[in-house]
Design a protein around this motif. Structure first.
Motif, PDB file in Angstrom:
ATOM      1  N   THR A  96       1.175  12.064 -16.939  1.00  0.00           N
ATOM      2  CA  THR A  96       1.800  11.235 -17.969  1.00  0.00           C
ATOM      3  C   THR A  96       2.427  12.062 -19.088  1.00  0.00           C
ATOM      4  O   THR A  96       3.372  11.610 -19.742  1.00  0.00           O
ATOM      5  N   ASP A  97       1.921  13.268 -19.319  1.00  0.00           N
ATOM      6  CA  ASP A  97       2.484  14.116 -20.375  1.00  0.00           C
ATOM      7  C   ASP A  97       3.902  14.580 -20.047  1.00  0.00           C
ATOM      8  O   ASP A  97       4.621  15.081 -20.914  1.00  0.00           O
ATOM      9  N   SER A  98       4.324  14.388 -18.783  1.00  0.00           N
ATOM     10  CA  SER A  98       5.666  14.817 -18.375  1.00  0.00           C
ATOM     11  C   SER A  98       6.722  13.768 -18.673  1.00  0.00           C
ATOM     12  O   SER A  98       7.877  13.914 -18.277  1.00  0.00           O
ATOM     13  N   ILE A  99       6.337  12.710 -19.395  1.00  0.00           N
ATOM     14  CA  ILE A  99       7.294  11.663 -19.736  1.00  0.00           C
ATOM     15  C   ILE A  99       8.389  12.200 -20.645  1.00  0.00           C
ATOM     16  O   ILE A  99       8.151  13.053 -21.509  1.00  0.00           O
ATOM     17  N   THR A 100       9.610  11.752 -20.413  1.00  0.00           N
ATOM     18  CA  THR A 100      10.731  12.119 -21.273  1.00  0.00           C
ATOM     19  C   THR A 100      11.676  10.930 -21.367  1.00  0.00           C
ATOM     20  O   THR A 100      11.746  10.110 -20.443  1.00  0.00           O
ATOM     21  N   THR A 101      12.386  10.828 -22.490  1.00  0.00           N
ATOM     22  CA  THR A 101      13.329   9.727 -22.692  1.00  0.00           C
ATOM     23  C   THR A 101      14.628  10.271 -23.273  1.00  0.00           C
ATOM     24  O   THR A 101      14.764  11.466 -23.520  1.00  0.00           O
ATOM     25  N   ASP A 102      15.561   9.348 -23.520  1.00  0.00           N
ATOM     26  CA  ASP A 102      16.848   9.739 -24.096  1.00  0.00           C
ATOM     27  C   ASP A 102      16.765   9.999 -25.605  1.00  0.00           C
ATOM     28  O   ASP A 102      17.768  10.346 -26.226  1.00  0.00           O
ATOM     29  N   THR A 103      15.575   9.845 -26.205  1.00  0.00           N
ATOM     30  CA  THR A 103      15.388  10.056 -27.637  1.00  0.00           C
ATOM     31  C   THR A 103      14.121  10.871 -27.868  1.00  0.00           C
ATOM     32  O   THR A 103      13.019  10.386 -27.571  1.00  0.00           O
ATOM     33  N   LEU A 106      11.199   9.172 -29.616  1.00  0.00           N
ATOM     34  CA  LEU A 106      10.575   8.158 -28.776  1.00  0.00           C
ATOM     35  C   LEU A 106       9.656   8.814 -27.749  1.00  0.00           C
ATOM     36  O   LEU A 106       8.555   8.315 -27.485  1.00  0.00           O
ATOM     37  N   THR A 107      10.093   9.919 -27.170  1.00  0.00           N
ATOM     38  CA  THR A 107       9.260  10.638 -26.212  1.00  0.00           C
ATOM     39  C   THR A 107       7.916  10.999 -26.830  1.00  0.00           C
ATOM     40  O   THR A 107       6.857  10.785 -26.224  1.00  0.00           O
ATOM     41  N   LYS A 108       7.951  11.519 -28.050  1.00  0.00           N
ATOM     42  CA  LYS A 108       6.712  11.879 -28.746  1.00  0.00           C
ATOM     43  C   LYS A 108       5.840  10.645 -28.981  1.00  0.00           C
ATOM     44  O   LYS A 108       4.623  10.693 -28.790  1.00  0.00           O
ATOM     45  N   HIS A 109       6.477   9.549 -29.387  1.00  0.00           N
ATOM     46  CA  HIS A 109       5.721   8.337 -29.684  1.00  0.00           C
ATOM     47  C   HIS A 109       5.063   7.770 -28.422  1.00  0.00           C
ATOM     48  O   HIS A 109       3.917   7.304 -28.465  1.00  0.00           O
ATOM     49  N   LEU A 110       5.765   7.802 -27.303  1.00  0.00           N
ATOM     50  CA  LEU A 110       5.213   7.256 -26.071  1.00  0.00           C
ATOM     51  C   LEU A 110       3.974   8.011 -25.600  1.00  0.00           C
ATOM     52  O   LEU A 110       3.143   7.459 -24.863  1.00  0.00           O
TER      53      LEU A 110
END
Length: 208
Positions: A96-103, A106-110
């Protein structure tokens, strides 16, 4: 006056476009009590490996004013192919720590306890329990399996198009799930609420 009306209409149309829910365009997965998974027998048939080099796990989350695209970059899994999709099994483990987003923010918050809480729940897993022929929106099959996310395990059922050749097993699927089914309840700002349904897109090309 006419110019003012035109601007108002245009602004309204732009707002409606921004508000469009991407989950409305996809099949909705059904969730239920997790199924018992028997201890696997000795593996038979062909094994196809799922890696970030040959597959993608993507998602779209949205709120009142717009949407965000994201993905997971670290995962591993396997398709155990036993002559037909209906007799086969799929399993996958996602970091789950490999999550990334376009912002970036937001990535940090998720990653925090508001959402995935990756420190407490470092992995999400999926283990198929049934694969049946036929599916919604022209899919070739319907997959059911136990999804463990955010410390909650539920059975999920969703459509997928499966194709197997001697070199690869491909699975294409797009569906929505309700994040609150897995205890991810953060609402967002009062004037910009986060929608409950999240779109998952699976692009798997597992290889030997």
């Amino acid at each position: 006056m006419r110019k003012g009306i035109a601007i108002t209409i245009l602004s309204g149309l732009m707002f409606l476009m921004a508000c469009h829910d991407p989950a409305a365009d996809t099949s909705k997965a059904t969730t239920g009590e997790a199924a018992h998974v028997a201890s696997p027998a000795a593996a038979q048939g062909q094994k196809y490996l799922i890696t970030p080099q040959n597959s993608k796990i993507e998602f779209i989350g949205s709120k009142v004013t717009g949407k965000h695209n994201g993905s997971f970059g670290d995962f591993s899994g396997q398709v155990d192919y036993a002559g037909s999709p209906e007799n086969s099994h799929v399993n996958i483990v996602i970091k789950t720590d490999s999550i990334t987003t376009d912002t970036p923010d937001l990535t940090k918050h998720l990653k925090t306890a508001d959402f995935f809480d990756v420190a407490k729940y470092p992995e999400a897993t999926f283990v198929s329990t049934a694969i049946k022929p036929g599916g919604q929106n022209g899919a070739s099959h319907t997959i059911t399996g136990n999804l463990t996310l955010h410390g909650v395990t539920k059975a999920v059922t969703f459509p997928a198009t499966i194709n197997v050749t001697p070199d690869a097993a491909t699975v294409e699927s797009s569906f929505s799930i309700n994040r609150k089914d897995f205890g991810i309840n953060y609402a967002g700002a009062a004037d910009n609420l986060i929608r409950d349904d999240v779109v998952l897109a699976l692009h798997v090309r597992a290889t030997k």
